[in-house]
Design a protein around this motif. Structure first.
Motif, PDB file in Angstrom:
ATOM      1  N   ALA A  13       0.851  -1.182   0.000  1.00 29.18           N
ATOM      2  CA  ALA A  13       0.000   0.000   0.000  1.00 29.18           C
ATOM      3  C   ALA A  13       0.887   1.233   0.000  1.00 29.18           C
ATOM      4  O   ALA A  13       1.801   1.344   0.825  1.00 29.18           O
ATOM      5  CB  ALA A  13      -0.904  -0.010   1.229  1.00 29.18           C
ATOM      6  N   ALA A  20       5.501   5.200   3.297  1.00 34.23           N
ATOM      7  CA  ALA A  20       5.225   4.170   2.292  1.00 34.23           C
ATOM      8  C   ALA A  20       6.514   3.737   1.607  1.00 34.23           C
ATOM      9  O   ALA A  20       6.757   2.546   1.399  1.00 34.23           O
ATOM     10  CB  ALA A  20       4.224   4.695   1.262  1.00 34.23           C
ATOM     11  N   VAL A  99      -7.387  -1.926   0.456  1.00 31.43           N
ATOM     12  CA  VAL A  99      -6.166  -2.731   0.548  1.00 31.43           C
ATOM     13  C   VAL A  99      -6.525  -4.193   0.794  1.00 31.43           C
ATOM     14  O   VAL A  99      -6.009  -5.097   0.130  1.00 31.43           O
ATOM     15  CB  VAL A  99      -5.227  -2.202   1.655  1.00 31.43           C
ATOM     16  CG1 VAL A  99      -4.090  -3.180   1.927  1.00 31.43           C
ATOM     17  CG2 VAL A  99      -4.673  -0.834   1.284  1.00 31.43           C
ATOM     18  N   ILE A 113       2.662  -2.314   4.539  1.00 29.90           N
ATOM     19  CA  ILE A 113       2.096  -0.974   4.661  1.00 29.90           C
ATOM     20  C   ILE A 113       2.943  -0.161   5.630  1.00 29.90           C
ATOM     21  O   ILE A 113       3.476  -0.702   6.594  1.00 29.90           O
ATOM     22  CB  ILE A 113       0.614  -1.055   5.120  1.00 29.90           C
ATOM     23  CG1 ILE A 113      -0.081   0.300   5.030  1.00 29.90           C
ATOM     24  CG2 ILE A 113       0.496  -1.663   6.499  1.00 29.90           C
ATOM     25  CD1 ILE A 113      -1.594   0.212   5.150  1.00 29.90           C
ATOM     26  N   SER A 130      -3.393   1.591   8.555  1.00 30.29           N
ATOM     27  CA  SER A 130      -2.678   0.376   8.944  1.00 30.29           C
ATOM     28  C   SER A 130      -3.445  -0.402  10.015  1.00 30.29           C
ATOM     29  O   SER A 130      -3.506  -1.636   9.970  1.00 30.29           O
ATOM     30  CB  SER A 130      -1.249   0.689   9.401  1.00 30.29           C
ATOM     31  OG  SER A 130      -1.235   1.581  10.489  1.00 30.29           O
TER      32      SER A 130
END
Length: 156
Positions: A13, A20, A99, A113, A130
């Motif tokens: 993700a 990220a 996701v 993630i 998350s």
């Protein structure tokens, strides 16, 4: 991009944050296998556009398209540098749900993630992608935190 057949698939993700990028870098440096196939997922921000003028809507859509294209180019280059096959996908909706759904669609082995490192109050108010993924994913999730986040939270 190369075929994913016979490869271990994973979903990473991404957004335009350093978190990220650090999560992907951690995966490459520590968990990567030669038979991996990476599917990057980006969920563009949703805007409340009711009542906005057509000019504002057009400007925001163009900015979003440019941002997505820039991210796609950046992460395709990162795949190339890491000598990994993969692809880039976008999704719409609540990022955590998207996701999990995409990981299911891709038959992924796990999800990677990043974490923004929100404090408890900010996480409660803003929500945490998350956290949502960890609590709703049927497959393993690697949440990567940068060491600087812990130092920052201790000072706050």
């Amino acid at each position: 991009m190369a075929s994913s057949e016979g490869k271990r698939k994973l979903v990473v993700a991404i957004d335009d944050s350093v978190y990220a990028e650090q999560a992907f870098d951690y995966y490459v440096e520590n968990l990567r296998r030669d038979n991996d196939y990476v599917c990057f997922l980006h969920c563009p921000e949703l805007y409340e556009l009711s009542g906005a003028s057509p000019a504002v809507v057009d400007r925001l859509l163009n900015e979003a398209r440019d941002k997505v294209k820039s991210l796609e180019e950046k992460y395709k280059e990162k795949l190339k540098e890491a000598n990994l096959p993969g692809k880039f996908r976008t999704g719409q909706g609540k990022p955590g749900d998207v996701v999990c759904q995409l990981a299911h669609e891709e038959n992924a082995a796990f999800i990677v993630i990043g974490s923004r490192g929100l404090g408890k109050i900010r996480r409660a108010l803003l929500g945490s992608v998350s956290d949502r993924v960890v609590h709703h994913s049927p497959i393993p999730v690697l949440v990567c935190r940068h060491p600087e986040q812990d130092k920052h939270q201790k000072k706050a």
